[in-house]
Every structure is written in C-alpha cells, then in structure tokens.
Design an enzyme around this catalytic site. Structure first.
Site, PDB file in Angstrom:
ATOM      1  CG  HIS A   1       1.142 -12.230  -2.588  1.00 52.48           C
ATOM      2  ND1 HIS A   1       0.871 -13.027  -1.543  1.00 52.48           N
ATOM      3  CD2 HIS A   1       2.539 -12.275  -2.671  1.00 52.48           C
ATOM      4  CE1 HIS A   1       2.063 -13.372  -1.101  1.00 52.48           C
ATOM      5  NE2 HIS A   1       3.123 -12.937  -1.530  1.00 52.48           N
TER       6      HIS A   1
ATOM      7  CG  HIS B   1      -0.234   0.135   2.376  1.00 51.98           C
ATOM      8  ND1 HIS B   1      -1.005   1.203   3.332  1.00 51.98           N
ATOM      9  CD2 HIS B   1       0.658  -0.247   3.181  1.00 51.98           C
ATOM     10  CE1 HIS B   1      -0.248   1.134   4.481  1.00 51.98           C
ATOM     11  NE2 HIS B   1       0.676   0.405   4.444  1.00 51.98           N
TER      12      HIS B   1
ATOM     13  CG  HIS C   1       5.154   0.815   2.895  1.00 51.22           C
ATOM     14  ND1 HIS C   1       4.549   1.942   2.549  1.00 51.22           N
ATOM     15  CD2 HIS C   1       4.734   0.434   4.077  1.00 51.22           C
ATOM     16  CE1 HIS C   1       3.459   2.175   3.135  1.00 51.22           C
ATOM     17  NE2 HIS C   1       3.643   1.431   4.434  1.00 51.22           N
TER      18      HIS C   1
ATOM     19  CD  GLU D   1       0.476  -0.796   8.620  1.00 46.69           C
ATOM     20  OE1 GLU D   1      -0.529  -0.500   8.016  1.00 46.69           O
ATOM     21  OE2 GLU D   1       1.292  -0.167   9.192  1.00 46.69           O
TER      22      GLU D   1
ATOM     23  CB  CYS E   1       3.487   5.471   5.674  1.00 49.68           C
ATOM     24  SG  CYS E   1       4.157   4.573   7.042  1.00 49.68           S
TER      25      CYS E   1
ATOM     26  CG  HIS F   1       2.758  -3.328   6.253  1.00 54.69           C
ATOM     27  ND1 HIS F   1       3.767  -2.972   7.047  1.00 54.69           N
ATOM     28  CD2 HIS F   1       2.193  -2.260   5.700  1.00 54.69           C
ATOM     29  CE1 HIS F   1       3.903  -1.869   6.977  1.00 54.69           C
ATOM     30  NE2 HIS F   1       2.837  -1.384   6.307  1.00 54.69           N
TER      31      HIS F   1
END
Length: 118
Positions: A69, A14, A29, A108, A25, A31
């Site tokens: 994914h 995201h 990136h 996360e 952020c 998680h």
C-alpha cells in the site's frame, strides 16, 4: 539440485512517467503484486531442507513494511519501477540474507511474470 519457492503478496501503485503520453503505464496505476522467491541447493541441510520456510519471514516483513500500500516510485526513488526491476531488487535483497537464493519472479497481473535469475 533441490529447489523451493515461496510466494509473497502486496498491493502498490506506480507510474512509468518516462513512457509516451497515451501509454497506459504512464498514468498512475496499481497492481496486486506477487513476489516468488526461489532458493536452490545441491545438498539438504541436517533438517532435510534447502532452508526452513520460516527463515523467509524477514522478506515478508520487508515487503509488508516497505512496499504494501505504498507508491513504489517514492519507495524506490525513481520512475522506472517495472516488474523486471522489482525482481532484481528483491533478488539482491534476498541474496544478501539467504545465499541459496537462485531467482525471483514478480507478477503484476495473473498472466504476466518477470524473472531475475543470474
């Protein structure tokens, strides 16, 4: 009150592009998310359960097919996909199908959790 929880995992990317330049952020990136669903009931059903864990299988399918994914901004159609927002999204999805849903937590990272509990 009886409470049960079940954990689900998925990996996704995201980007919080509305944040200022330089904020980590704001960059693309990803998680390894953990979604924890809590169900509660004041009485157990005739089988002695709040709800049979097997009945949470549709949530696993939903997560696997729609979130794992994937790029969450595309999946959810906006740029503010935070853990808090995901917790509310999964709560609403679960509550429609599992009325005993009492809370959803999303992680996360191993040290951070966001929770939605009305």
């Amino acid at each position: 009150m009886y409470r049960i929880t079940k954990e689900f995992h998925f990996s996704a990317s995201h980007q919080l592009s509305h944040l200022p330049d330089g904020h980590q952020c704001a960059r693309l990136h990803g998680h390894n998310y953990i979604v924890e669903v809590e169900l509660a009931a004041s009485e157990l059903n005739e089988d002695g359960f709040v709800r049979d864990y097997h009945e949470l299988s549709p949530l696993k399918r939903y997560i696997d097919e729609s979130f794992d994914h994937r790029h969450l901004n595309d999946v959810l159609g906006h740029d503010r996909v935070t853990s808090e927002w995901l917790a509310r999204h999964f709560y609403d999805w679960c509550k429609q199908r599992l009325p005993e849903t009492s809370a959803v937590r999303v992680s996360e990272t191993p040290k951070t959790w966001a929770e939605y509990r009305p």
